[in-house]
Design a protein around this motif. Structure first.
Motif, short mmCIF file in Angstrom:
data_model
loop_
_atom_site.label_atom_id
_atom_site.label_comp_id
_atom_site.label_asym_id
_atom_site.label_seq_id
_atom_site.Cartn_x
_atom_site.Cartn_y
_atom_site.Cartn_z
N ASP A 20 6.25 8.83 -1.44
CA ASP A 20 5.58 8.60 -2.70
C ASP A 20 4.71 9.58 -3.26
OD1 ASP A 20 2.75 7.78 -1.65
OD2 ASP A 20 4.02 7.06 -0.34
N GLN A 21 3.99 9.15 -4.29
CA GLN A 21 3.07 9.98 -4.75
C GLN A 21 1.66 10.32 -3.92
OE1 GLN A 21 1.91 8.38 -8.47
NE2 GLN A 21 0.33 9.89 -9.18
N GLY A 22 1.42 11.61 -4.14
CA GLY A 22 -0.03 11.86 -3.60
C GLY A 22 0.11 12.47 -2.29
N PHE A 23 1.09 12.42 -1.43
CA PHE A 23 1.07 12.90 0.01
C PHE A 23 0.82 14.33 -0.17
CE2 PHE A 23 2.92 13.58 3.99
CZ PHE A 23 2.25 12.64 4.67
N VAL A 24 0.04 14.81 0.93
CA VAL A 24 -0.35 16.12 1.23
C VAL A 24 0.13 17.24 0.42
CG1 VAL A 24 -0.87 18.07 2.76
CG2 VAL A 24 -0.60 15.77 3.47
N GLY A 25 -0.77 17.80 -0.79
CA GLY A 25 -0.13 18.55 -1.54
C GLY A 25 0.69 18.34 -2.69
N GLU A 26 1.04 17.07 -2.94
CA GLU A 26 1.60 16.73 -4.18
C GLU A 26 0.90 16.08 -5.22
OE1 GLU A 26 5.05 14.05 -3.50
OE2 GLU A 26 5.55 15.03 -1.40
N GLU A 248 -10.28 4.94 -5.57
CA GLU A 248 -8.75 4.66 -6.10
C GLU A 248 -8.05 5.62 -5.23
OE1 GLU A 248 -5.88 2.48 -7.90
OE2 GLU A 248 -7.89 1.94 -7.79
N VAL A 249 -7.26 5.16 -4.32
CA VAL A 249 -6.36 6.16 -3.43
C VAL A 249 -4.97 6.08 -4.18
CG1 VAL A 249 -5.69 6.75 -1.23
CG2 VAL A 249 -7.91 5.87 -1.44
N ASN A 250 -4.55 7.46 -4.37
CA ASN A 250 -3.13 7.45 -4.84
C ASN A 250 -2.03 6.83 -3.97
OD1 ASN A 250 -1.27 8.48 -6.89
ND2 ASN A 250 -0.80 10.33 -5.93
N HIS A 251 -1.12 6.07 -4.67
CA HIS A 251 0.00 5.36 -4.00
C HIS A 251 -0.62 3.77 -3.22
CE1 HIS A 251 3.46 3.99 -1.74
NE2 HIS A 251 2.82 4.27 -0.77
N ILE A 252 -1.88 4.00 -2.91
CA ILE A 252 -2.36 2.80 -2.08
C ILE A 252 -3.15 1.75 -3.24
CG2 ILE A 252 -3.85 1.96 -0.31
CD1 ILE A 252 -3.32 4.84 1.10
N GLY A 253 -4.05 2.38 -3.94
CA GLY A 253 -4.87 1.41 -4.74
C GLY A 253 -6.21 1.45 -4.42
N ARG A 254 -7.05 0.48 -4.70
CA ARG A 254 -8.46 0.19 -4.48
C ARG A 254 -8.70 0.02 -3.06
NH1 ARG A 254 -12.88 -3.37 -7.98
NH2 ARG A 254 -14.81 -1.88 -7.31
N VAL A 255 -9.37 0.86 -2.55
CA VAL A 255 -10.10 0.84 -1.05
C VAL A 255 -11.60 0.89 -1.25
CG1 VAL A 255 -10.17 2.28 1.24
CG2 VAL A 255 -7.74 1.98 -0.26
N ILE A 256 -12.17 0.19 -0.42
CA ILE A 256 -13.56 0.26 0.04
C ILE A 256 -14.02 0.45 1.34
CG2 ILE A 256 -15.71 -1.31 0.02
CD1 ILE A 256 -15.06 -2.51 -2.74
N CYS A 257 -14.85 1.51 1.59
CA CYS A 257 -15.26 1.64 2.88
C CYS A 257 -16.55 1.48 3.04
CB CYS A 257 -15.10 3.46 3.24
SG CYS A 257 -15.59 4.01 4.91
#
Length: 423
Positions: A20-26, A248-257
């Motif tokens: 998918d989109q956004g993996f290392v370097g894409e 907002e992380v590419n391919h995954i969506g909303r992430v809260i840490c």
């Protein structure tokens, strides 16, 4: 909403995830096809001089243990981590530790964010070189330095140091007089155990101690404090600031840490008496997350929530367990807590861990080493979770960062990694 899925090996998951989109370097992505699995991981690095191994507790002040070896072991682990796709780290309190982690893991995790980052992902140079204690703080530290070191410094409970300064050293309302980052540095300590060290840029402070590492591009980012000020003053109401990174992380969506308030003891000690106790403060932080996420159909919340569930199986001790229900009421699954359905659940803060001070950890002081808490969670809404990973129905939730190459604990916490199905 668990999906009964059999996963052969994690390598297959990683290959699937790389479609998918956004993996290392894409930068751009082909149209998504099928589904893939990403591993969402959380770990409290606990990089504080106040965390001492047993052999040092008598020879060091409680605020002056070196942790460089633990940090390097953690970095080596992250560098070799082929499983985690997004890693939510807590307990990275100092800018120099944050920089060391980034320098050692950038090949594996090219994207990162913290309270010391600019919005576009670069570090803010003015923050990473800024002393925690300013000139006004330094004046107070010079007044209390000798008295604090002689009378208060040996307290195992960190919050009691501030009360001691007020009562023994005669400096009233000290917590309200000092800046947030200065209070944080005093609380976490320095390698030499001298609070005047907090006036130096080498102890530049990372508010909340949070850091996210990601294999996928971070499209949007924001950092938020739970308690930014009290009354009419533009000043924190906390000794240790609590907040979250909203991504907002590419391919995954909303992430809260995030890293929520912990129980520092039976007596509640804070800058402002906004809450009656630590449980109520922790509840308020859960409530704020509820309000932020209530309209989101899909989201992931992970970090050290300092709330441990009440389970019918295993040796898990409850703490603030009702607070976890706030996110569960929104439909969030808690796969770490629910993993006991398949095997005996693992603690993340365990009495058997030699870095855990039994005398100041309530359940450990009176129980056997197999008892512990689940403070660290990956809570998921709107995604399916891989529940079992092979034909033996082995739990797919994995405990990570167990011990270093010498068999020693790297933190008072162990981490967890949860496989999430991204469509």
């Amino acid at each position: 909403m668990y999906l009964q899925t059999v996963v052969i090996v994690s390598i297959v998951m990683r290959l699937a995830a790389s479609w998918d989109q956004g993996f290392v370097g894409e930068e751009e992505a082909p149209e998504e096809t099928g589904r893939s699995v990403v591993y969402m991981s959380t770990y409290n690095c606990d990089l504080s001089p106040s965390v001492c191994p047993p052999k040092n507790r008598e020879s060091y002040h409680p605020t002056s243990c070196t942790y460089d070896n633990r940090r390097q072991e953690q970095i080596d682990y992250m560098r070799e981590d082929e499983m985690s796709d997004v890693l939510c780290l807590q307990g990275v309190w100092y800018a120099r530790d944050l920089e060391a982690i980034l320098a050692g893991t950038t090949t594996n995790f090219p994207y990162s964010y913290s309270f010391l980052h600019k919005s576009k992902g670069e570090l803010n140079n003015s923050l990473i070189h800024h002393p925690p204690c300013d000139e006004e703080d330094a004046k107070i530290l010079k007044i209390i330095d000798k008295c604090e070191f002689e009378n208060c410094h040996s307290s195992a409970l960190r919050v009691k140091i501030f009360k001691c300064i007020e009562e023994v050293c005669g400096v009233r309302n000290i917590m309200r007089l000092m800046s947030e980052t200065c209070l944080g540095c005093i609380f976490q300590g320095t390698k030499r155990g001298n609070f005047v060290e907090c006036t130096k840029s080498e102890y530049a402070f990372n508010p909340t101690g949070l850091l996210v590492l990601s294999r996928y591009k971070i499209l949007q980012s924001n950092n938020v404090l739970f308690h930014p000020n009290f009354r009419d003053q533009q000043k924190s109401s906390e000794i240790i600031q609590r907040g979250y990174l909203d991504l907002e992380v590419n391919h995954i969506g909303r992430v809260i840490c995030t890293h929520l308030t912990e129980k520092f003891g039976d007596e509640y000690v804070e800058v402002a008496n906004t809450f009656r106790n630590y449980k109520q403060k922790n509840f308020e932080e859960f409530r704020q997350l509820y309000n932020v996420l209530r309209h989101d159909q899909r989201a992931i919340v992970m970090g050290d929530l300092n709330a441990s569930p009440s389970l019918t199986k295993g040796n898990i001790a409850p703490q603030f367990q009702e607070n976890l229900e706030i996110l569960r009421d929104l439909g969030f699954e808690d796969p770490v807590s629910n993993s006991y359905k398949h095997t005996e659940v693992d603690c993340s803060y365990c009495c058997g861990n030699l870095l855990v001070q039994k005398s100041v950890t309530e359940v450990c002081a009176r129980s056997n080493p197999s008892i512990g808490y689940i403070f660290d969670h990956v809570m998921v809404r709107g995604y399916d979770i891989v529940e079992t990973q092979d034909f033996l129905k082995k739990n797919a939730v994995q405990r990570i960062f167990l011990v270093d190459r010498q068999g020693s604990a790297m933190s008072r916490h162990y981490g967890f990694s949860v496989p999430v199905i991204v469509r």
